[in-house]
Design a protein around this motif. Structure first.
Motif, PDB file in Angstrom:
ATOM      1  N   CYS A 141      -7.372  -6.554  12.153  1.00  0.00           N
ATOM      2  CA  CYS A 141      -6.681  -7.750  10.511  1.00  0.00           C
ATOM      3  C   CYS A 141      -7.298  -9.169  11.861  1.00  0.00           C
ATOM      4  N   SER A 169      -9.702   0.466  11.556  1.00  0.00           N
ATOM      5  CA  SER A 169      -9.296   1.707  10.298  1.00  0.00           C
ATOM      6  C   SER A 169      -8.164   1.618  10.417  1.00  0.00           C
ATOM      7  N   GLN A 170      -7.200   1.092   9.433  1.00  0.00           N
ATOM      8  CA  GLN A 170      -5.414   1.116   9.724  1.00  0.00           C
ATOM      9  C   GLN A 170      -5.409   2.780  10.148  1.00  0.00           C
ATOM     10  N   ARG A 171      -4.208   3.157  11.039  1.00  0.00           N
ATOM     11  CA  ARG A 171      -3.859   4.720  10.849  1.00  0.00           C
ATOM     12  C   ARG A 171      -2.745   4.221  11.086  1.00  0.00           C
ATOM     13  N   GLU A 172      -1.778   5.340   9.897  1.00  0.00           N
ATOM     14  CA  GLU A 172      -0.686   5.105   9.485  1.00  0.00           C
ATOM     15  C   GLU A 172       0.193   5.761  10.857  1.00  0.00           C
ATOM     16  N   THR A 174       1.633   2.955  12.753  1.00  0.00           N
ATOM     17  CA  THR A 174       1.050   1.970  13.959  1.00  0.00           C
ATOM     18  C   THR A 174       1.275   0.419  13.635  1.00  0.00           C
ATOM     19  N   HIS A 177      -0.219  -1.125  11.393  1.00  0.00           N
ATOM     20  CA  HIS A 177       0.133  -0.399   9.797  1.00  0.00           C
ATOM     21  C   HIS A 177       1.003  -1.560   8.774  1.00  0.00           C
ATOM     22  N   ARG A 178       1.931  -0.880   9.837  1.00  0.00           N
ATOM     23  CA  ARG A 178       2.977  -1.535   9.735  1.00  0.00           C
ATOM     24  C   ARG A 178       3.906  -3.022   9.337  1.00  0.00           C
ATOM     25  N   ASP A 182      -5.015  -5.888   6.639  1.00  0.00           N
ATOM     26  CA  ASP A 182      -6.709  -5.347   6.764  1.00  0.00           C
ATOM     27  C   ASP A 182      -7.567  -6.016   6.234  1.00  0.00           C
TER      28      ASP A 182
END
Length: 303
Positions: A141, A169-172, A174, A177-178, A182
């Protein structure tokens, strides 16, 4: 047992308060130039350097490895223990993730590019011939083209023996992610990743060329899965070796081994083929970035 792996997430953050070790553990500090998001683990007890020292002291004929450490807990006492014990392997996984201070700050890694490089140079100075591996993420990001170039130049400066490289790639669940967006297009991520991979491969090819003619002490693991007539093993760094298990001199005599390595005339009294668990001295005849193709010069011991 000829090799023990100390395994854990941030394994060098180990701290067992149930034991008492006569050290200055109460004044524990993370590595210079690093910070910790979490409360420091103050107080007495067994820390990673103590544990590593105790495990390595049990049997000098057993190799010790550990993974995966966090750079912030790679303190001087850990490096001193590694220098003290020849049976602690000199292959270190040191995850960088990025070569850009801006991206490292966004990732909340707790260190700058400069602090990471200072640690790398300290490792190379205290532990000559150490091989370092790392992880890299392309397109995190907010990563700019300048940030990406910083990562490429970090690979070039450190000269990693191994690298594990991925596009972000986004991971939930984390922080990214919050809280983060991205915002790097996928095609840009993939292009940057390919540039990182190409840089690493060029370094690896040069390192492979430099391995030809070198001597390594290898722990024998057994026949190769692809060809049972060829055996394999590992150096005390990060390299896999292949060799024919031909009968060869077996000696624990340092002076005799020196003669063998110098190609002096010797009269061997004990000849046998290597077996699983032996330590063998090998000469590198050919090399690829992932594998050394060698011949066995002698069977010997770690100590």
């Amino acid at each position: 047992v000829k090799e023990i792996m100390l395994l854990g997430q941030n394994v060098n953050s180990y701290h067992d308060k149930s034991t008492q070790i006569d050290t200055e553990a109460d004044s524990y500090k993370i590595a210079e130039g690093f910070s910790d998001l979490y409360r420091l683990r103050h107080g007495g007890g067994t820390r990673f350097a103590d544990l590593l020292d105790m495990v390595a002291s049990v049997d000098p004929e057993v190799r010790i490895r550990f993974t995966s450490p966090h750079p912030k807990d790679f303190t001087d006492d850990v490096l001193e223990v590694m220098a003290k014990h020849p049976n602690i392997c000199k292959g270190i996984h040191l995850p960088a993730q990025s070569g850009s201070t801006n991206v490292l700050r966004t990732m909340r890694r707790g260190y700058s590019r400069e602090a990471y490089l200072d640690l790398v140079h300290k490792i190379y100075a205290k532990l000559p011939n150490t091989e370092i591996s790392s992880d890299f993420i392309s397109g995190f990001c907010g990563e700019t083209e300048s940030d990406h170039k910083d990562t490429v130049s970090l690979l070039e400066e450190v000269g990693y023996a191994q690298a594990f490289m991925f596009a972000y790639s986004q991971r939930e669940k984390t922080h990214a992610h919050r809280k983060l967006i991205d915002d790097v297009p996928n095609e840009v991520k993939l292009r940057r990743l390919q540039e990182v991979i190409s840089t690493y491969r060029a370094i690896a090819e040069k390192q492979a060329e430099d391995q030809i003619g070198k001597i390594h002490l290898v722990l024998v693991e057994g026949p190769s899965k692809k060809d049972q007539s060829i055996w394999q093993g590992k150096t005390d760094g990060l390299r896999r070796c292949m060799f024919p298990p031909s009968p060869i001199i077996d000696t624990k005599d340092a002076s005799l081994l020196k003669k063998v390595l110098n190609n002096d005339q010797v009269t061997p009294t004990d000849i046998r083929s290597p077996k699983v668990g032996d330590y063998v001295v090998v000469h590198v005849n050919r090399a690829t970035p992932s594998t050394l193709y060698t011949e066995v010069l002698a069977i010997t011991s770690l100590s």
